[in-house]
Motif scaffolding. Structure first.
Motif, PDB file in Angstrom:
ATOM      1  N   GLN A   4       0.872  -1.086  -0.047  1.00 25.61           N
ATOM      2  CA  GLN A   4      -0.110   0.057  -0.005  1.00 25.61           C
ATOM      3  C   GLN A   4       0.879   1.316   0.017  1.00 25.61           C
ATOM      4  O   GLN A   4       1.492   1.408   1.239  1.00 25.61           O
ATOM      5  CB  GLN A   4      -0.981  -0.114   1.220  1.00 25.61           C
ATOM      6  CG  GLN A   4      -1.658   1.356   1.220  1.00 25.61           C
ATOM      7  CD  GLN A   4      -3.107   1.081   0.550  1.00 25.61           C
ATOM      8  OE1 GLN A   4      -3.723   0.157   0.216  1.00 25.61           O
ATOM      9  NE2 GLN A   4      -3.577   2.330   0.160  1.00 25.61           N
ATOM     10  N   ALA A   5       0.982   1.784  -0.995  1.00 22.99           N
ATOM     11  CA  ALA A   5       1.697   3.072  -1.194  1.00 22.99           C
ATOM     12  C   ALA A   5       0.802   4.294  -0.746  1.00 22.99           C
ATOM     13  O   ALA A   5      -0.466   4.506  -1.090  1.00 22.99           O
ATOM     14  CB  ALA A   5       2.092   3.476  -2.838  1.00 22.99           C
ATOM     15  N   SER A   6       1.350   5.305  -0.025  1.00 20.73           N
ATOM     16  CA  SER A   6       0.883   6.442   0.314  1.00 20.73           C
ATOM     17  C   SER A   6       1.663   7.423   0.592  1.00 20.73           C
ATOM     18  O   SER A   6       2.979   7.502   0.496  1.00 20.73           O
ATOM     19  CB  SER A   6       0.117   6.063   1.953  1.00 20.73           C
ATOM     20  OG  SER A   6       1.118   5.831   2.915  1.00 20.73           O
ATOM     21  N   GLY A   8       1.314  10.857  -1.311  1.00 18.24           N
ATOM     22  CA  GLY A   8       1.387  11.255  -2.234  1.00 18.24           C
ATOM     23  C   GLY A   8       0.537  12.723  -2.013  1.00 18.24           C
ATOM     24  O   GLY A   8      -0.187  12.733  -0.951  1.00 18.24           O
ATOM     25  N   LEU A  19       7.024   9.469   0.486  1.00 18.73           N
ATOM     26  CA  LEU A  19       6.237   8.355   0.327  1.00 18.73           C
ATOM     27  C   LEU A  19       6.304   7.194   1.219  1.00 18.73           C
ATOM     28  O   LEU A  19       7.599   7.041   1.535  1.00 18.73           O
ATOM     29  CB  LEU A  19       6.217   7.724  -1.261  1.00 18.73           C
ATOM     30  CG  LEU A  19       5.910   9.023  -2.305  1.00 18.73           C
ATOM     31  CD1 LEU A  19       5.955   8.319  -3.612  1.00 18.73           C
ATOM     32  CD2 LEU A  19       4.867   9.894  -1.917  1.00 18.73           C
ATOM     33  N   CYS A  21       5.471   2.745   1.870  1.00 15.66           N
ATOM     34  CA  CYS A  21       4.900   1.676   1.106  1.00 15.66           C
ATOM     35  C   CYS A  21       4.748   0.631   2.094  1.00 15.66           C
ATOM     36  O   CYS A  21       5.914   0.133   2.607  1.00 15.66           O
ATOM     37  CB  CYS A  21       5.780   1.254  -0.143  1.00 15.66           C
ATOM     38  SG  CYS A  21       5.123  -0.420  -0.688  1.00 15.66           S
ATOM     39  N   VAL A  92       2.102   8.869 -11.044  1.00 17.60           N
ATOM     40  CA  VAL A  92       1.692   8.149 -10.048  1.00 17.60           C
ATOM     41  C   VAL A  92       2.915   7.287  -9.582  1.00 17.60           C
ATOM     42  O   VAL A  92       3.489   6.779 -10.454  1.00 17.60           O
ATOM     43  CB  VAL A  92       0.508   7.024 -10.794  1.00 17.60           C
ATOM     44  CG1 VAL A  92       0.278   6.224  -9.496  1.00 17.60           C
ATOM     45  CG2 VAL A  92      -0.617   7.862 -10.946  1.00 17.60           C
ATOM     46  N   TYR A  94       4.693   3.905  -7.597  1.00 18.32           N
ATOM     47  CA  TYR A  94       4.271   2.473  -7.357  1.00 18.32           C
ATOM     48  C   TYR A  94       5.473   1.951  -6.765  1.00 18.32           C
ATOM     49  O   TYR A  94       6.329   2.269  -6.989  1.00 18.32           O
ATOM     50  CB  TYR A  94       3.940   1.519  -8.443  1.00 18.32           C
ATOM     51  CG  TYR A  94       2.989   1.901  -9.441  1.00 18.32           C
ATOM     52  CD1 TYR A  94       3.090   2.893 -10.379  1.00 18.32           C
ATOM     53  CD2 TYR A  94       1.457   1.581  -8.961  1.00 18.32           C
ATOM     54  CE1 TYR A  94       1.726   3.573 -11.119  1.00 18.32           C
ATOM     55  CE2 TYR A  94       0.379   1.926  -9.968  1.00 18.32           C
ATOM     56  CZ  TYR A  94       0.495   2.817 -11.168  1.00 18.32           C
ATOM     57  OH  TYR A  94      -0.138   3.138 -11.834  1.00 18.32           O
ATOM     58  N   THR A 119       0.325   5.801  -5.643  1.00 18.71           N
ATOM     59  CA  THR A 119      -0.270   7.046  -5.110  1.00 18.71           C
ATOM     60  C   THR A 119       0.426   8.219  -5.916  1.00 18.71           C
ATOM     61  O   THR A 119       1.570   8.494  -6.577  1.00 18.71           O
ATOM     62  CB  THR A 119       0.460   6.961  -3.876  1.00 18.71           C
ATOM     63  OG1 THR A 119      -0.008   8.420  -3.134  1.00 18.71           O
ATOM     64  CG2 THR A 119       2.192   7.586  -3.615  1.00 18.71           C
ATOM     65  N   GLN A 120      -0.640   9.084  -6.084  1.00 20.35           N
ATOM     66  CA  GLN A 120      -0.403  10.372  -6.992  1.00 20.35           C
ATOM     67  C   GLN A 120       0.442  11.505  -6.377  1.00 20.35           C
ATOM     68  O   GLN A 120       0.207  11.622  -5.265  1.00 20.35           O
ATOM     69  CB  GLN A 120      -1.819  10.851  -7.273  1.00 20.35           C
ATOM     70  CG  GLN A 120      -1.695  12.038  -8.468  1.00 20.35           C
ATOM     71  CD  GLN A 120      -1.054  11.875  -9.968  1.00 20.35           C
ATOM     72  OE1 GLN A 120      -1.699  10.939 -10.319  1.00 20.35           O
ATOM     73  NE2 GLN A 120      -0.022  12.645 -10.272  1.00 20.35           N
TER      74      GLN A 120
END
Length: 125
Positions: A4-6, A8, A19, A21, A92, A94, A119-120
């Motif tokens: 789970q990437a977050s 951004g 970021l 992960c 994005v 990853y 995550t953008q």
């Protein structure tokens, strides 16, 4: 297995972001990890790879000196610290995991078995 990437968001040129992960279901400490990104209308590209021990084994020229990968094996989490962000970093992002008994790394998409959802990151004034 889940990645789970977050982290951004929208940032101004010259700004910074970190970021994360988070992973589950992996023997995280035995996986080398990678960050990739995909800009609008472009192919996904390699950003950097982090070995078991946290070494940045490979870094794309476009981000060298500005992006740093790290990991906390106790938290099963990979990080990407980004500084001096540019509009062309908009993409994005990853994270990906690679089982590698030799402790190596890869800069190819097909070198990774598991992927996060992305995550953008938008760099704009």
């Amino acid at each position: 297995v889940q990645l789970q990437a977050s982290g951004g968001g929208l940032v101004q040129p010259g700004g910074s972001l970190r970021l994360s992960c988070t992973t589950s279901g992996l023997g995280f400490s035995r996986y080398s990890m990678g960050w990739f990104r995909q800009a609008p209308g472009k192919e996904r590209e390699f950003v950097l790879a982090v070995t078991w021990g946290g070494k940045n084994a490979a870094v794309a020229d476009s981000v060298k000196g500005r992006f740093t990968g790290s990991r906390d094996n106790a938290k099963n989490t990979l990080y990407l610290q980004m500084i001096s962000l540019k509009p062309e970093d908009t993409a994005v992002y990853y994270c990906a995991a690679r089982w590698d008994v030799s402790g190596g790394y890869s800069d190819r998409e097909d070198g990774y078995q598991y992927w996060g959802q992305g995550t953008q990151v938008t760099v704009s004034s």
